[in-house]
Write an enzyme that holds these catalytic residues in place. Structure first.
Site, mmCIF file in Angstrom:
data_model
loop_
_atom_site.group_PDB
_atom_site.id
_atom_site.type_symbol
_atom_site.label_atom_id
_atom_site.label_comp_id
_atom_site.label_asym_id
_atom_site.label_seq_id
_atom_site.Cartn_x
_atom_site.Cartn_y
_atom_site.Cartn_z
ATOM 1 N N TRP A 144 0.856 -1.256 -0.023
ATOM 2 C CA TRP A 144 -0.045 -0.033 -0.036
ATOM 3 C C TRP A 144 0.681 1.129 0.107
ATOM 4 O O TRP A 144 0.311 2.462 0.188
ATOM 5 C CB TRP A 144 -1.001 -0.059 1.042
ATOM 6 C CG TRP A 144 -2.283 -0.934 0.957
ATOM 7 C CD1 TRP A 144 -2.343 -1.866 -0.244
ATOM 8 C CD2 TRP A 144 -3.127 -1.329 1.881
ATOM 9 N NE1 TRP A 144 -3.491 -2.462 0.075
ATOM 10 C CE2 TRP A 144 -4.017 -2.383 1.369
ATOM 11 C CE3 TRP A 144 -3.644 -0.737 2.988
ATOM 12 C CZ2 TRP A 144 -5.308 -2.986 1.754
ATOM 13 C CZ3 TRP A 144 -4.718 -1.282 3.637
ATOM 14 C CH2 TRP A 144 -5.537 -2.293 3.009
ATOM 15 N N LYS A 145 2.146 1.125 0.133
ATOM 16 C CA LYS A 145 3.008 2.246 -0.008
ATOM 17 C C LYS A 145 2.589 3.299 0.803
ATOM 18 O O LYS A 145 1.960 3.356 1.949
ATOM 19 C CB LYS A 145 3.085 2.688 -1.566
ATOM 20 C CG LYS A 145 3.529 1.693 -2.583
ATOM 21 C CD LYS A 145 3.863 1.898 -3.871
ATOM 22 C CE LYS A 145 4.395 0.688 -4.589
ATOM 23 N NZ LYS A 145 5.017 0.911 -5.737
ATOM 24 N N HIS A 150 12.759 -2.642 -1.429
ATOM 25 C CA HIS A 150 11.816 -2.392 -2.696
ATOM 26 C C HIS A 150 12.762 -1.210 -3.354
ATOM 27 O O HIS A 150 13.309 -0.227 -2.909
ATOM 28 C CB HIS A 150 10.493 -1.467 -1.954
ATOM 29 C CG HIS A 150 9.439 -1.444 -3.203
ATOM 30 N ND1 HIS A 150 9.545 -0.347 -3.858
ATOM 31 C CD2 HIS A 150 8.407 -2.105 -3.467
ATOM 32 C CE1 HIS A 150 8.497 -0.232 -4.839
ATOM 33 N NE2 HIS A 150 7.981 -1.462 -4.643
ATOM 34 N N GLU A 181 11.773 1.505 -4.635
ATOM 35 C CA GLU A 181 11.477 2.967 -4.171
ATOM 36 C C GLU A 181 12.553 3.185 -2.752
ATOM 37 O O GLU A 181 13.107 4.378 -2.651
ATOM 38 C CB GLU A 181 9.913 3.324 -3.884
ATOM 39 C CG GLU A 181 9.351 3.151 -5.032
ATOM 40 C CD GLU A 181 7.936 2.602 -5.026
ATOM 41 O OE1 GLU A 181 7.337 2.623 -3.932
ATOM 42 O OE2 GLU A 181 7.293 2.470 -6.166
ATOM 43 N N GLY A 239 4.138 1.177 -11.448
ATOM 44 C CA GLY A 239 3.560 2.340 -11.458
ATOM 45 C C GLY A 239 3.492 2.987 -12.738
ATOM 46 O O GLY A 239 2.921 4.040 -12.790
ATOM 47 N N SER A 245 2.870 -3.335 -12.274
ATOM 48 C CA SER A 245 1.558 -3.038 -13.006
ATOM 49 C C SER A 245 0.864 -4.049 -13.187
ATOM 50 O O SER A 245 0.186 -4.598 -14.101
ATOM 51 C CB SER A 245 1.834 -2.324 -14.429
ATOM 52 O OG SER A 245 2.673 -1.274 -14.095
ATOM 53 N N GLY A 302 1.017 -3.227 -6.235
ATOM 54 C CA GLY A 302 0.864 -1.677 -5.686
ATOM 55 C C GLY A 302 -0.441 -1.082 -5.892
ATOM 56 O O GLY A 302 -1.308 -1.468 -5.295
ATOM 57 N N GLY A 303 -0.633 -0.183 -6.804
ATOM 58 C CA GLY A 303 -1.594 0.509 -7.115
ATOM 59 C C GLY A 303 -3.136 -0.387 -7.264
ATOM 60 O O GLY A 303 -3.942 0.023 -6.346
HETATM 61 P P1 13P Z 1 2.422 -1.274 -9.172
HETATM 62 O O1 13P Z 1 1.669 -2.338 -8.979
HETATM 63 O O2 13P Z 1 1.580 0.042 -8.689
HETATM 64 O O3 13P Z 1 2.935 -1.033 -10.332
HETATM 65 O O4 13P Z 1 3.514 -1.194 -8.063
HETATM 66 C C1 13P Z 1 4.241 -2.339 -7.951
HETATM 67 C C2 13P Z 1 5.204 -2.391 -6.673
HETATM 68 O O5 13P Z 1 6.028 -1.469 -6.530
HETATM 69 C C3 13P Z 1 4.923 -3.394 -5.643
HETATM 70 O O6 13P Z 1 5.788 -3.475 -4.703
#
Ligand code: 13P
Length: 250
Positions: free
Chosen positions: A11-12, A96, A98, A174, A214, A235-236
């Site tokens: 969920w970042k 991760h 990020e 993302g 994605s 993620g999203g």
């Molecule tokens: P997305 O699914 O938004 O591309 O993000 C992937 C992610 O970084 C999961 O850790």
């Protein structure tokens, strides 16, 4: 060996505590009949105890998105593996892209955090992945091999029983761009044979290798159909329970 698929939602830095609890409760209702799939959500550390409590008697588990490697001490702003475990987490996402990109995470700090996770009884989800530039200059395997071997440096076989590996190509996170089936297949096969080479047949066979980048309801079936893909790190598309359930039901 049969590996239970793991569908994990990262969920970042989204959702306040109440928002996170609400989504978790909705998801718990939607996935109460799901069997033979492990489900994990990783909210912010602030929401982690609340969400963990909200999903206590459901088939959802929780994870943290990061930890610090020391168990306690004068490390302002950090949270330890033990604290995350006490808050109810079963997993922790480590390394991760990020965190590598924006917060100076290195293979060395990743390695220390994996050790900390195992010390506290958390299942580490080690994230690795190449940038677009690295892929285009044909350095993908070089980069992944270094991230795995340095991230897992000094571990002995049995310690890694709960390890989860997540392949997340940076260029697919993302961006709406998913790696194609051949690219994912090639990398996942490579990673499994790398685990075999570095550790043992057993480690290679039991380690779940997730794909992330994605992932959405429209592509999950195809991705999960790849032999060495044992789940997804989402993620999203994990932020909305009504969408995430369609990924869990791949
Ligand atoms: P997305 O699914 O938004 O591309 O993000 C992937 C992610 O970084 C999961 O850790």
């Amino acid at each position: 060996m049969k590996r239970t698929p793991l569908i994990a939602g990262n969920w970042k830095m989204y959702k306040t505590g109440p928002e996170a609890v609400k989504t978790a409760q909705t998801l718990a209702g939607l996935c109460s009949d799901v069997q033979n799939v492990d489900i994990m959500i990783a909210p912010t550390n602030l929401s982690l105890p609340l969400v963990s409590r909200a999903v206590e008697d459901t088939n959802i588990t929780t994870g943290a998105q990061n930890i610090y490697s020391e168990s306690q001490g004068a490390f302002t702003g950090e949270v330890s593996a033990e604290m995350v475990r006490a808050a109810g987490a079963e997993y922790v996402i480590i390394g991760h892209s990020e965190r590598r990109q924006y917060f100076g995470e290195t293979d060395e700090s990743v390695c220390k955090k994996i050790r900390a996770a195992l010390r506290a009884g958390l299942k580490p989800v080690l994230c690795i992945g190449e940038s677009l530039e690295e892929r285009e200059s044909e350095k993908t395997f070089l980069v992944l091999d270094k991230q795995v071997s340095d991230g897992l440096k000094g571990f002995v076989l049995d310690e890694l029983d709960t390890l989860v590996l997540a392949y997340e190509p940076v260029w697919a996170i993302g961006t709406g761009k998913t790696a194609d089936v051949n690219q994912v297949d090639e990398v996942h096969q490579h990673l499994r044979s790398l685990l075999k080479r570095l550790f043992s047949d057993k480690t290679a066979e039991q380690t779940r290798i997730l794909y992330g980048g994605s992932v959405k309801p429209e592509n999950v079936t195809e991705l999960m159909g790849i032999e060495d893909v044992d789940g997804a790190l989402v993620g999203g598309a994990s932020l909305d329970a009504d969408i995430f359930i369609n990924i869990i039901n791949f």
